[in-house]
Design an enzyme around this catalytic site. Structure first.
Site, PDB file in Angstrom:
ATOM      1  N   ARG A   1      51.497  44.263  31.034  1.00  0.00           N
ATOM      2  CA  ARG A   1      51.097  43.390  32.150  1.00  0.00           C
ATOM      3  C   ARG A   1      50.564  42.062  31.628  1.00  0.00           C
ATOM      4  O   ARG A   1      50.917  40.995  32.122  1.00  0.00           O
ATOM      5  CB  ARG A   1      50.025  44.093  32.987  1.00  0.00           C
ATOM      6  CG  ARG A   1      49.498  43.303  34.187  1.00  0.00           C
ATOM      7  CD  ARG A   1      48.403  44.129  34.856  1.00  0.00           C
ATOM      8  NE  ARG A   1      47.930  43.579  36.111  1.00  0.00           N
ATOM      9  CZ  ARG A   1      46.875  42.781  36.255  1.00  0.00           C
ATOM     10  NH1 ARG A   1      46.202  42.392  35.170  1.00  0.00           N
ATOM     11  NH2 ARG A   1      46.503  42.353  37.440  1.00  0.00           N
TER      12      ARG A   1
ATOM     13  N   HIS B   1      48.058  36.273  40.967  1.00  0.00           N
ATOM     14  CA  HIS B   1      48.029  36.820  42.332  1.00  0.00           C
ATOM     15  C   HIS B   1      48.664  35.864  43.345  1.00  0.00           C
ATOM     16  O   HIS B   1      48.139  35.643  44.433  1.00  0.00           O
ATOM     17  CB  HIS B   1      46.603  37.214  42.717  1.00  0.00           C
ATOM     18  CG  HIS B   1      46.057  38.271  41.823  1.00  0.00           C
ATOM     19  ND1 HIS B   1      46.503  39.580  41.853  1.00  0.00           N
ATOM     20  CD2 HIS B   1      45.154  38.213  40.805  1.00  0.00           C
ATOM     21  CE1 HIS B   1      45.886  40.270  40.912  1.00  0.00           C
ATOM     22  NE2 HIS B   1      45.073  39.472  40.261  1.00  0.00           N
TER      23      HIS B   1
ATOM     24  N   GLN C   1      50.277  44.252  43.534  1.00  0.00           N
ATOM     25  CA  GLN C   1      49.012  43.581  43.213  1.00  0.00           C
ATOM     26  C   GLN C   1      49.198  42.342  42.352  1.00  0.00           C
ATOM     27  O   GLN C   1      48.455  41.361  42.480  1.00  0.00           O
ATOM     28  CB  GLN C   1      48.090  44.584  42.502  1.00  0.00           C
ATOM     29  CG  GLN C   1      46.703  44.062  42.198  1.00  0.00           C
ATOM     30  CD  GLN C   1      46.361  44.196  40.719  1.00  0.00           C
ATOM     31  OE1 GLN C   1      47.109  43.747  39.858  1.00  0.00           O
ATOM     32  NE2 GLN C   1      45.224  44.812  40.439  1.00  0.00           N
TER      33      GLN C   1
END
Length: 316
Positions: free
Chosen positions: A114, A199, A247
């Site tokens: 990630r 985000h 997310q």
């Protein structure tokens, strides 16, 4: 008295963090973790340089490892498990590992992937984030929409606490926000020292890579509910991977998670990890709650004692 644990996200790292943890938890922070990472966690955390530690692909696994090790120190001493957990962005992975949904090593593997994916997405376009103070959620969304109507890509990225919102967008979007902010009723704006527009839609390429990293990862029933950033509610055990992928490019609704936990009986929030960010957000969002902080081994012992005393007092 019911308590919940909170785990920090990227931005809480600092050179020197975890000095006592490396001595106390060689089972988690020893040679094996360096082998998995391909670099020395101890050297980076204790000696830096800061310019390397703040890089997304290093900061995320470093914070996950130290926060999880602190949780291990705390949980070994606790009289009972929390009734809930949440983590801010990256911290959501720590919360899931703490709840036993994923193991430490497999979670670290996904966190590392990630971090690399988000760093690559940030490098691809000039983007960033800006904190707005004294602005409610609805007003922040109106500002973002006004920019998008002009062709921009400004979005609300973090709904952290009442009056504390973070926006994400391209460099030109943030320039626009700085120049128009006061006329739009924004009292204070602060550009955040982050690599990109996390985000937000800028992270769509990273979301695809996180999805690939999660393929085949087996989840286990959670020992306590983990509240999701994307919804502010407990994660659906059957949709955890989907939630984690969403997310990456969706707003973090941390204030909603905190208020939902309070409604379900949480009276004490415990920040577990470097820094104090989630502790501050809990105090601001749920003023009636008791907020405790675990930053080191001594703090883990002290907080565990406090929670034990609360339990004993209730029993009397």
């Amino acid at each position: 008295m019911n308590y919940a644990v909170l785990f920090p996200g990227q931005g809480s790292q600092f050179v020197g963090m975890g000095a006592d943890l490396f001595e106390a938890r060689p089972d988690l922070l020893g040679d094996r973790v360096d082998e998995l990472l391909g670099w020395s966690l101890r050297d980076l955390c204790l000696a830096g340089p800061e310019a390397l530690l703040v890089r997304t692909e290093r900061a995320q696994p470093a914070l996950f490892c130290l926060s999880y090790a602190l949780w291990a120190e705390l949980s070994d001493r606790l009289p009972r498990l929390p009734i809930a957990a949440a983590g801010h962005s990256l911290g959501e992975y720590t919360a899931l590992a703490a709840a036993g949904v994923f193991g430490f090593e497999e979670t670290l593997s996904v966190v590392s992937a990630r971090g690399r994916a988000m760093a690559e997405a940030a490098d691809a376009e000039d983007s960033g984030m800006m904190a707005l103070m004294g602005v409610d959620d609805a007003a922040a969304e109106e500002v973002a929409e006004a920019r998008r109507l002009e062709g921009g890509r400004l979005v609300v990225a973090n709904l952290n606490a009442p009056g504390q919102v973070v926006m994400a967008g391209g460099a030109s979007d943030l320039d626009w926000l700085e120049s128009r902010g006061r006329s739009l009723g924004i009292r204070r704006m602060v550009r955040l020292p982050v690599a990109g527009a996390f985000h937000s839609g800028f992270m769509a390429p990273a979301a695809r890579k996180v999805e690939e990293a999660l393929v085949g990862l087996r989840s286990h029933p959670a020992r306590f509910p983990v509240y999701a950033n994307v919804s502010g509610e407990p994660m659906d055990g059957a949709r955890i991977a989907e939630t984690l992928v969403t997310q990456v490019s969706s707003p973090v609704r941390f204030a909603e998670s905190l208020t939902a936990m309070a409604r379900r009986g949480v009276e004490v929030f415990v920040h577990v990890g470097p820094g104090k960010v989630t502790a501050g957000l809990a105090r601001r969002t749920v003023p009636s709650a008791t907020v405790l902080t675990v930053n080191d081994v001594a703090g883990a012992a002290k907080v565990a004692e406090s929670i034990s005393s609360m339990e004993f007092s209730r029993g009397e």
